[in-house]
Design a protein around this motif. Structure first.
Motif, mmCIF file in Angstrom:
data_model
loop_
_atom_site.group_PDB
_atom_site.id
_atom_site.type_symbol
_atom_site.label_atom_id
_atom_site.label_comp_id
_atom_site.label_asym_id
_atom_site.label_seq_id
_atom_site.Cartn_x
_atom_site.Cartn_y
_atom_site.Cartn_z
ATOM 1 N N GLY A 115 0.788 -1.221 0.000
ATOM 2 C CA GLY A 115 0.000 0.000 0.000
ATOM 3 C C GLY A 115 0.822 1.274 0.000
ATOM 4 N N GLY A 116 0.113 2.389 -0.013
ATOM 5 C CA GLY A 116 0.753 3.695 0.044
ATOM 6 C C GLY A 116 -0.161 4.721 0.688
ATOM 7 N N PHE A 152 4.106 3.874 5.519
ATOM 8 C CA PHE A 152 4.242 3.600 4.087
ATOM 9 C C PHE A 152 5.393 4.399 3.483
ATOM 10 N N GLY A 153 5.831 3.971 2.304
ATOM 11 C CA GLY A 153 6.912 4.682 1.631
ATOM 12 C C GLY A 153 6.962 4.344 0.158
ATOM 13 N N GLY A 194 10.104 5.086 -2.214
ATOM 14 C CA GLY A 194 10.810 4.438 -3.307
ATOM 15 C C GLY A 194 10.736 5.208 -4.609
ATOM 16 N N ILE A 195 9.745 6.080 -4.731
ATOM 17 C CA ILE A 195 9.571 6.909 -5.922
ATOM 18 C C ILE A 195 9.403 8.351 -5.464
ATOM 19 N N VAL A 196 10.189 9.264 -6.007
ATOM 20 C CA VAL A 196 10.082 10.686 -5.674
ATOM 21 C C VAL A 196 9.905 11.465 -6.968
ATOM 22 N N ARG A 197 8.892 12.348 -6.978
ATOM 23 C CA ARG A 197 8.567 13.100 -8.185
ATOM 24 C C ARG A 197 8.547 14.589 -7.860
ATOM 25 N N MET A 250 9.381 1.626 -0.059
ATOM 26 C CA MET A 250 10.118 1.379 1.174
ATOM 27 C C MET A 250 9.136 1.091 2.310
ATOM 28 N N LYS A 251 9.686 0.726 3.454
ATOM 29 C CA LYS A 251 8.902 0.492 4.679
ATOM 30 C C LYS A 251 7.753 -0.489 4.391
#
Length: 487
Positions: free
Chosen positions: A256-257, A414-415, A438-441, A458-459
């Protein structure tokens, strides 16, 4: 397996190239019009699941021995079949899952691209050579398939998401037992049809249409299964992880996120509101990368909220088969109850909806429709801020500074994905470094992925090796080191 897409039919599992019905039956309905039956499914039981694993196990040696370029040609032809059937597949997907016809068509086209990408991967190097300290020694590695892989996928992207798992597994020489979500069977079988028509041998891909509670443990623990790749909720994923690791399996989880979007005072607010709206309300918010927390510096908080309110009002809620509709229903009655439950809890806790906040009424009252929702007056401890909702809901919170925004963005178990809107490149790069995702925008929405780069969180958003791109080879193969000396 081919259907006209309009007439309800009974669908069943695919084992060793043949239909394999299970003993129980369930009816599936159109989420936009629940009185309309879309399909009946003969649900797989334990016997069907075991037969599917047996078929994949028996097919494994021959598929492993098939040259990589030959495997790639099957994938390339399958991509062509998907492209040729976009209109039919998109309509079936929309009637089963509820996303708009345009979204379904884009998803199907994305699946075709994934098959082409992994077809090309079969022509890349499958190992490396190394210099040796000994002049008569050839030292190299080779990549080899794992064997039988269990693929377990959710309903929210029923053709794209399975494709990036299945295409990779097949490209690298594995056989597959696939358990899709039970409410999207017709969409599922389109993938099988494309691969069968492309020449995939019987037993290389097997599909079990059943409930996880009935067949999941078999797919995770059977000794003939070498690996398990799962996308879905964190609680289910952690259970699978425990069972699979205990059974000695290789495990990959995408979970999840609760994805944040930071909006700093120097941001282009028009762009930020538009991007956040797409991430929060596209696909009816039913995506793990959706923006659900918006963290806004106080000087621009009110203006951004006004812009988000206007963006929410611009979405056209309606029949997803109508070309004018831009947001369809949530996928199931259970998901509708979940989203409405969070909205009611938010109201009780003191939140205020400046847009949406309720189930649609009038002509849409019978469907599973929830209006695009923007919540304010929320606290950082509220459930709508802490827990994944999986619906078209964005909670907007003020923050006092960049440091406060980053701390709150990371204040979650979450990550998966995180975004920032700013004109300050230094701040953007600081966020890239400090974000626990894990994803940065940067200046883009938290949703949307490109298929040739790694994907994962992550996490509590993931476990194991990344999906997609060249990273997929790391999960779907194992490395063998060879020391070769002459006689």
């Amino acid at each position: 397996m081919a259907t006209d897409g309009a007439t309800p039919i009974e669908l069943s599992s695919l084992v060793a190239g043949d239909d394999r019905p299970g003993p129980a039956r369930t009816m599936l309905v159109n989420p936009a019009r629940p009185s309309e039956v879309v399909n009946t499914v003969a649900l797989a039981d334990a016997a069907v699941a075991e037969a599917a694993i047996d078929a994949a196990h028996r097919a494994a040696a021959a598929w492993r021995a098939t040259s990589a370029p030959a495997r790639g040609e099957v994938l390339r032809l399958a991509a062509q079949k998907l492209d040729e059937s976009v209109e039919t597949i998109a309509r079936d997907l929309t009637r089963e899952e509820g996303k708009t016809l345009a979204e379904s068509a884009r998803e199907t086209q994305s699946a075709a691209k994934l098959f082409r990408y992994f077809a090309a991967q079969t022509l890349d190097a499958q190992g490396e050579t190394y210099p040796s300290h000994f002049p008569d020694l050839l030292l190299y590695t080779r990549r080899e398939p794992l064997g039988v892989v269990s693929v377990i996928t959710p309903w929210n992207f029923p053709i794209q998401l399975p494709s990036w798992k299945i295409a990779a597994a097949l490209a690298f020489g594995n056989t597959v037992v696939w358990k899709p979500a039970e409410n999207v069977p017709r969409t599922t079988l389109h993938i099988a049809s494309a691969l069968v028509d492309a020449g995939l041998p019987d037993g290389v891909l097997n599909i079990v249409l059943g409930r996880g509670s009935q067949i999941g443990d078999i797919l995770v623990t059977d000794p003939r299964v070498a690996a398990v790749t799962f996308t879905g909720s964190t609680p289910v994923g952690r259970t699978i992880q425990q069972r699979a690791v205990a059974a000695g399996k290789k495990v990959q989880l995408e979970l999840g996120g609760k994805n944040p979007a930071i909006v700093l005072a120097d941001a282009d607010l028009e762009r930020a509101a538009r991007e956040i709206s797409v991430a929060a309300f596209g696909a009816t918010g039913q995506k793990c990368t959706a923006t659900s927390r918006v963290l806004v510096e106080r000087p621009v908080f009110d203006e951004l909220v006004e812009r988000l309110e206007a963006e929410a009002a611009s979405w056209v809620l309606g029949d997803p088969l109508d070309a004018n509709t831009t947001m369809g229903p949530v996928a199931t009655a259970g998901q509708l109850d979940t989203v409405l439950g969070y909205l009611e809890r938010a109201r009780v806790e003191g939140a205020r909806a400046v847009a949406g906040g309720s189930r649609a009424d009038g002509a849409l009252a019978d469907g599973y429709f929830v209006a695009p929702t923007v919540l304010v007056d929320v606290e950082r401890s509220h459930a709508v801020v802490r827990e994944e909702i999986f619906g078209p809901v964005a909670a907007v919170l003020p923050v006092d500074s960049f440091a406060d925004a980053v701390a709150e963005a990371n204040n979650t178990p979450f990550g998966l994905s995180a975004g920032i809107f700013t004109a300050d490149l230094s701040r953007a790069l600081q966020f890239v470094e400090q974000s626990q995702a894990g994803i940065v925008r940067v200046n883009r929405s938290t949703s949307g992925v490109e298929y040739h780069v790694p994907f994962g969180g992550m996490k509590d958003s993931g476990y194991g090796q990344r999906e997609q791109g060249k990273a997929a080879q790391d999960f779907f193969t194992e490395s063998k080191t060879v020391y070769l000396a002459g006689p």
